[in-house]
Write an enzyme that holds these catalytic residues in place. Structure first.
Site, PDB file in Angstrom:
ATOM      1  N   GLN A   1      -7.723   0.800   3.956  1.00  0.00           N
ATOM      2  CA  GLN A   1      -8.496   0.550   5.256  1.00  0.00           C
ATOM      3  C   GLN A   1      -9.937   0.318   4.714  1.00  0.00           C
ATOM      4  O   GLN A   1     -10.619  -0.432   5.311  1.00  0.00           O
ATOM      5  CB  GLN A   1      -8.616   1.558   6.279  1.00  0.00           C
TER       6      GLN A   1
ATOM      7  N   THR B   1      10.099  -8.373 -11.803  1.00  0.00           N
ATOM      8  CA  THR B   1       9.122  -9.672 -11.837  1.00  0.00           C
ATOM      9  C   THR B   1       8.049  -9.613 -10.949  1.00  0.00           C
ATOM     10  O   THR B   1       8.212  -9.437  -9.841  1.00  0.00           O
ATOM     11  CB  THR B   1      10.180 -10.829 -11.632  1.00  0.00           C
TER      12      THR B   1
ATOM     13  N   SER C   1      -4.141  -2.408  -0.395  1.00  0.00           N
ATOM     14  CA  SER C   1      -2.972  -3.236   0.057  1.00  0.00           C
ATOM     15  C   SER C   1      -3.569  -4.672   0.426  1.00  0.00           C
ATOM     16  O   SER C   1      -4.529  -4.687   1.105  1.00  0.00           O
ATOM     17  CB  SER C   1      -2.291  -2.670   1.279  1.00  0.00           C
TER      18      SER C   1
ATOM     19  N   HIS D   1      -2.475  -7.257   2.554  1.00  0.00           N
ATOM     20  CA  HIS D   1      -2.600  -7.689   3.944  1.00  0.00           C
ATOM     21  C   HIS D   1      -3.471  -7.031   4.696  1.00  0.00           C
ATOM     22  O   HIS D   1      -3.783  -7.444   5.883  1.00  0.00           O
ATOM     23  CB  HIS D   1      -0.959  -7.803   4.514  1.00  0.00           C
TER      24      HIS D   1
ATOM     25  N   GLY E   1       0.876  -1.263  -0.086  1.00  0.00           N
ATOM     26  CA  GLY E   1       0.036   0.051  -0.056  1.00  0.00           C
ATOM     27  C   GLY E   1       0.882   1.306   0.026  1.00  0.00           C
ATOM     28  O   GLY E   1       0.512   2.137  -0.858  1.00  0.00           O
TER      29      GLY E   1
ATOM     30  N   CYS F   1       2.252   2.144  12.843  1.00  0.00           N
ATOM     31  CA  CYS F   1       3.385   2.739  12.440  1.00  0.00           C
ATOM     32  C   CYS F   1       3.932   3.727  13.402  1.00  0.00           C
ATOM     33  O   CYS F   1       5.082   3.924  13.475  1.00  0.00           O
ATOM     34  CB  CYS F   1       2.993   3.586  11.138  1.00  0.00           C
TER      35      CYS F   1
ATOM     36  N   ASN G   1      -7.119   5.085   9.120  1.00  0.00           N
ATOM     37  CA  ASN G   1      -6.658   3.761   9.984  1.00  0.00           C
ATOM     38  C   ASN G   1      -6.724   3.698  11.407  1.00  0.00           C
ATOM     39  O   ASN G   1      -6.484   2.622  12.106  1.00  0.00           O
ATOM     40  CB  ASN G   1      -5.167   3.455   9.537  1.00  0.00           C
TER      41      ASN G   1
END
Ligand SMILES: *Cc1c(COP(=O)(O)O)cnc(C)c1O
Length: 381
Positions: free
Chosen positions: A179, A237, A199, A201, A71, A325, A151
């Site tokens: 979120q 890749t 994102s 996860h 993200g 974070c 978040n």
């Protein structure tokens, strides 16, 4: 001891169905999507299938989805990608004070390069003011980036109205929906969103994969140089297992959306009412509506959030004091300060973010322990 997990805004566990779809691409179907032989072509096919699934969740065309590494990369690409590609038109960006660091720090970086950034205030409920947004627009404004849902406090911004204003002034509108995806119904076409970050996860896919939606016709600067992957916009890749996982997670999120929202709201509202009933001197941070269905953020007076987390952890409970974070830094959350909390109350905040697997019984366990710990911490002060 069982782990009781109430930190779904920090990350989520990969769902079994997601893992099952990923496994062949980690094992026998390991080919590079750029290779011409069969297992390479199979990877390429899986890549494009996943792109369709992600696109479907937010109602865009598959060709408008670019896979990224996370993200944060999607946010960086959106902000820097537009800033560098459109700097001949102007060098002014509008965002808000409560964005994720992936947006805020990217904007600060651009300021050091001579770009100008306006950071919009939010009210006590955590919502931006549309008049302030309009008044901040200048002739040289090239981008508005406002998060879909926060978040930390879960509040949802008036995305449709913001997009309308952006369109009126012919400014590109990006939203960080990391979120929101999977927890709110999102339709980029109906809502008028030009760019969107998500994102893996945060919606039951693995870590290390994200996506950026860019509306057809919007040019942006290439963020990672190298080969020609992702229509020559993001070299490297492709992470096929991760991308396949993200695709499956988006499909599941779409199919379960209504049930998921209903379940999360039920759990969250049960938690909120139990906390208010059983623990004195608490306040809910952020508007109750519009808010992410699985988010509750309380400030506990005369409590140190770190001590609270530590004691909860001893009972197997995972929660957060603010955003993941900012944990480990002594500074109070920039989001809680922006909604007007003083440092003490900001430091006494507990964010619980619920997920599909949480039950009412989990909430009973959480609130029972919370009640005891808060009592103990307040009396030993
Ligand atoms: C988690 C999060 C991000 C960053 O996503 P990563 O995949 O962890 O890099 C960005 N914005 C918001 C709102 C988030 O919650």
């Amino acid at each position: 001891m069982d782990i009781r997990y109430f930190d779904h805004a920090a990350t989520t566990k990969v769902k079994n169905e997601v893992l099952e779809e990923m496994l062949p691409y980690l094992k026998e179907k390991f080919g590079n999507a750029s290779s011409m032989y069969t297992i390479g072509r199979e990877s390429k096919k899986a890549l494009e299938e996943a792109r369709k699934r992600v696109a479907k969740l937010i109602n865009c065309n598959a060709s408008e989805i670019y896979f990224t590494g996370c993200g944060s990369e999607s946010d960086n690409t959106a902000i820097k990608g537009i800033a560098y590609a459109h700097s001949n038109k102007g060098r002014h960006i509008i965002t808000s004070k409560i964005e994720h660091p992936a947006i805020l720090n990217t904007c600060k970086n651009l300021e050091r390069q001579g770009f100008k950034v306006t950071y919009l205030n939010v009210d006590k409920q955590g919502i931006v003011n549309l008049d302030e947004l309009k008044n901040s627009i200048r002739n040289d404004t090239i981008l508005i980036s406002i998060m879909f849902a926060n978040n930390e406090i879960g509040t949802i911004q008036p995305i449709y109205e913001i997009a309308k204003i952006a369109k009126m002034y012919n400014i590109i509108f990006h939203t960080d929906a990391v979120q929101a995806c999977g927890n709110v119904s999102i339709d980029v076409k109906k809502m008028g969103i030009d760019m969107l970050s998500l994102s893996g996860h945060k919606l039951y896919a693995p870590k290390g994969v994200g996506a950026l939606y860019v509306k057809t016709g919007i040019s942006f600067y290439k963020f990672i140089e190298g080969g020609h992957q992702e229509k020559n916009k993001r070299a490297g890749t492709e992470n096929i297992p991760g991308i396949v996982g993200l695709g499956k997670a988006c499909e599941l999120a779409q199919n379960n959306l209504e049930n998921n929202i209903k379940h999360l709201k039920e759990i969250r509202d049960y938690y909120i009412s139990k906390v208010k009933e059983n623990i004195p001197n608490v306040t809910l941070n952020g508007a109750i509506e519009p808010r992410l269905p699985g988010n509750a953020n309380f400030s506990f007076e005369n409590i140190d959030g770190e001590a609270l987390l530590f004691n909860l952890d001893a009972k197997g409970i995972c929660a957060s004091s603010g955003s993941a974070c900012s944990t480990g830094s002594p500074n109070p959350s920039h989001v809680l300060l922006a909604i007007g909390l003083n440092e003490k109350l900001a430091n006494g905040a507990l964010r619980t973010t619920f997920g599909e697997e949480n039950t009412k019984e989990d909430i009973d366990y959480l609130v029972d322990n919370l009640e005891n710990i808060v009592k103990k911490l307040r009396t030993t002060k």
